[in-house]
Write a protein that holds these residues in place. Structure first.
Motif, short mmCIF file in Angstrom:
data_model
loop_
_atom_site.label_atom_id
_atom_site.label_comp_id
_atom_site.label_asym_id
_atom_site.label_seq_id
_atom_site.Cartn_x
_atom_site.Cartn_y
_atom_site.Cartn_z
N ILE A 1 0.85 -1.20 0.00
CA ILE A 1 0.00 0.00 0.00
C ILE A 1 0.88 1.25 0.00
N GLY A 2 1.96 1.21 0.77
CA GLY A 2 2.91 2.33 0.80
C GLY A 2 3.51 2.60 -0.57
N VAL A 3 3.84 1.53 -1.30
CA VAL A 3 4.41 1.68 -2.64
C VAL A 3 3.36 2.31 -3.56
N GLY A 4 2.12 1.86 -3.42
CA GLY A 4 1.03 2.41 -4.24
C GLY A 4 0.83 3.90 -3.97
N GLN A 5 0.93 4.26 -2.70
CA GLN A 5 0.77 5.68 -2.34
C GLN A 5 1.89 6.52 -2.94
N SER A 6 3.11 6.01 -2.80
CA SER A 6 4.27 6.78 -3.30
C SER A 6 4.19 6.99 -4.81
N ILE A 7 3.86 5.94 -5.55
CA ILE A 7 3.84 6.10 -7.01
C ILE A 7 2.67 6.99 -7.44
N SER A 8 1.56 6.91 -6.71
CA SER A 8 0.42 7.77 -7.05
C SER A 8 0.78 9.23 -6.80
N GLU A 9 1.45 9.48 -5.67
CA GLU A 9 1.88 10.87 -5.39
C GLU A 9 2.85 11.34 -6.45
N LEU A 10 3.78 10.48 -6.81
CA LEU A 10 4.77 10.86 -7.82
C LEU A 10 4.10 11.21 -9.15
N LEU A 11 3.09 10.43 -9.51
CA LEU A 11 2.40 10.67 -10.80
C LEU A 11 1.36 11.77 -10.68
N GLY A 12 1.09 12.19 -9.42
CA GLY A 12 0.14 13.28 -9.21
C GLY A 12 -1.29 12.89 -9.54
N LYS A 13 -1.64 11.64 -9.27
CA LYS A 13 -3.01 11.19 -9.53
C LYS A 13 -3.49 10.29 -8.42
N PRO A 14 -4.81 10.24 -8.19
CA PRO A 14 -5.31 9.36 -7.13
C PRO A 14 -5.07 7.89 -7.48
N THR A 15 -4.92 7.07 -6.44
CA THR A 15 -4.73 5.65 -6.68
C THR A 15 -6.00 5.03 -7.27
N ASN A 16 -5.82 3.98 -8.06
CA ASN A 16 -6.97 3.21 -8.54
C ASN A 16 -7.23 1.99 -7.67
N SER A 17 -6.53 1.92 -6.54
CA SER A 17 -6.74 0.78 -5.64
C SER A 17 -7.77 1.17 -4.57
N ASN A 18 -8.80 0.37 -4.45
CA ASN A 18 -9.79 0.63 -3.38
C ASN A 18 -9.16 0.46 -2.02
N VAL A 19 -8.33 -0.57 -1.89
CA VAL A 19 -7.66 -0.82 -0.61
C VAL A 19 -6.70 0.32 -0.29
N GLY A 20 -5.99 0.77 -1.30
CA GLY A 20 -5.07 1.89 -1.11
C GLY A 20 -5.80 3.14 -0.65
N ARG A 21 -6.96 3.38 -1.23
CA ARG A 21 -7.77 4.54 -0.84
C ARG A 21 -8.27 4.39 0.59
N ALA A 22 -8.77 3.19 0.91
CA ALA A 22 -9.33 2.96 2.24
C ALA A 22 -8.26 3.08 3.33
N ARG A 23 -7.04 2.73 3.01
CA ARG A 23 -5.96 2.74 4.00
C ARG A 23 -5.05 3.95 3.84
N SER A 24 -5.50 4.92 3.06
CA SER A 24 -4.64 6.08 2.79
C SER A 24 -4.29 6.81 4.07
N THR A 25 -3.05 7.23 4.16
CA THR A 25 -2.61 7.97 5.35
C THR A 25 -2.50 9.46 5.05
N SER A 26 -2.79 9.87 3.82
CA SER A 26 -2.65 11.30 3.52
C SER A 26 -3.99 11.92 3.16
#
Ligand code: HMG
Ligand code: MG
Length: 299
Positions: free
Chosen positions: A274-299
């Motif tokens: 999930i942390g990797v998903g968050q980092s790459i989404s931030e880097l690309l400047g777009k919201p994650t397409n992972s539901n789990v990533g969204r649910a567990r988002s820390t930002s």
């Protein structure tokens, strides 16, 4: 058929995901992404592709990406190779496993790799020969196993014909690509009922883009048929440059979460993923397409 107790997750985000990004992603950022995935326990990562850089500019630096990575026992870093030229480039970059990719539909074959299905299979022959000479394992992909953006519905017979050809030429596994994510559990049942009459489930992987939100259901159905290799993309990155409106693969985080809930192990640390998903989404400047990533988002 019993559901597998362990599933191999093939992480395709660095290739299938990033190939579709319009903004350039630096080599260093690609390496960081892959290292993060390794740290999360992912053991098979498609790290790049050796295609015509004019066709897919995002993958032009795959040789540098591989040069910046260190392999270790139990880790496979693979690349797409569409022809002998791509295979030779991959070998120069130190790649140890490759994948060839065909289509079940003529329309997508022409658009994606600029040749008919038969011509593509003929192009793979020298790749298979060279790979065999060097002891390099070759995975095969089939795109558009349910539907094609150009030809419409695709019959299981078409997939069967191409998969047999790939097995016959020496691919150890065929990944069934629902490139535009139109398949439902019903489609996957019909497809697997057909394919598994001749080949065993351990010869196939599923590769579900999630355009219509059916990917997890299709993976679940495939597990019931004994399929134990699942392709996925961290943060649900990507799409296909030759399939307009197709979204990314099913998110790796969502697959791992589902499998954990089913008592199926992957060897992957979900929190780290999930942390990797968050980092790459931030880097690309777009919201994650992972539901789990969204649910567990820390930002
Ligand atoms: P072509 O135009 O038929 O090939 O391309 P060609 O042999 O006529 O060569 C044309 C030019 O490309 C030449 O350069 C070659 O040297 C060069 P020029 O003389 O004009 O300067 N070339 C290459 N350069 C570097 N590496 C190579 C290579 N091959 C030729 N390997 C080709 C055929 C397949 C190469 C081209 O159409 C191509 O690169 N297409 C891109 C395909 C691609 O990457 N698609 C996305 C990945 S597949 C996918 O996403 C689906 C999947 O995820 C499963 C699913 O979801 O369904 C796997
Ligand atoms: Mg794909």
């Amino acid at each position: 058929m019993t559901i597998p107790q362990r599933v191999k997750l093939v992480e395709v985000g660095p290739r299938d995901g990033l190939q579709n990004e319009s903004a350039p992603v630096s080599t260093e950022d690609k390496i960081n992404l892959i290292e993060g995935l390794i740290h999360a326990g992912v053991s098979y990562i498609e790290a790049g592709s050796f295609v015509n850089p004019r066709s897919v500019p995002q993958m032009a630096d795959s040789d540098q990406v591989f040069a910046g990575l260190t392999s270790s026992p139990g880790l496979t870093l693979a690349a797409l190779t569409p022809n002998l030229k791509g295979f030779q480039r991959a070998m120069q970059a130190g790649v140890t496993e490759v994948a060839v990719f065909a289509s079940a539909s003529e329309g997508f074959s022409e658009k994606n790799i600029n040749c008919t299905i038969a011509e593509s299979l003929a192009r793979f022959e020298p790749v298979m020969q060279a790979a065999n000479d060097r002891g390099v394992a070759v995975r095969g992909y089939i795109s558009c196993v349910v539907g094609c953006p150009y030809d419409g519905e695709v019959a299981p017979q078409q997939v069967d014909t191409v998969s047999r050809a790939l097995f016959d030429m020496g691919c150890y596994e065929v990944s069934l690509g629902d490139t535009i994510g139109v398949g439902t559990a019903g489609h996957f049942k019909r497809l697997l009922d057909f394919l598994l009459r001749q080949s065993s489930a351990d010869k196939f992987a599923v590769h579900c883009h999630d355009t219509y939100g059916q990917a997890l259901a299709n993976i679940c159905t495939s597990l019931e048929y004994g399929i134990a290799t699942v392709d996925a993309s961290v943060a649900g990155l990507g799409g296909c440059p030759y399939a307009l409106n197709a979204t990314g693969n099913v998110a790796s985080e969502d697959v791992v979460y589902m499998l954990e809930g089913m008592g199926i192990s992957t060897g992957i640390d979900l929190d780290r993923l999930i942390g990797v998903g968050q980092s790459i989404s931030e880097l690309l400047g777009k919201p994650t397409n992972s539901n789990v990533g969204r649910a567990r988002s820390t930002s």
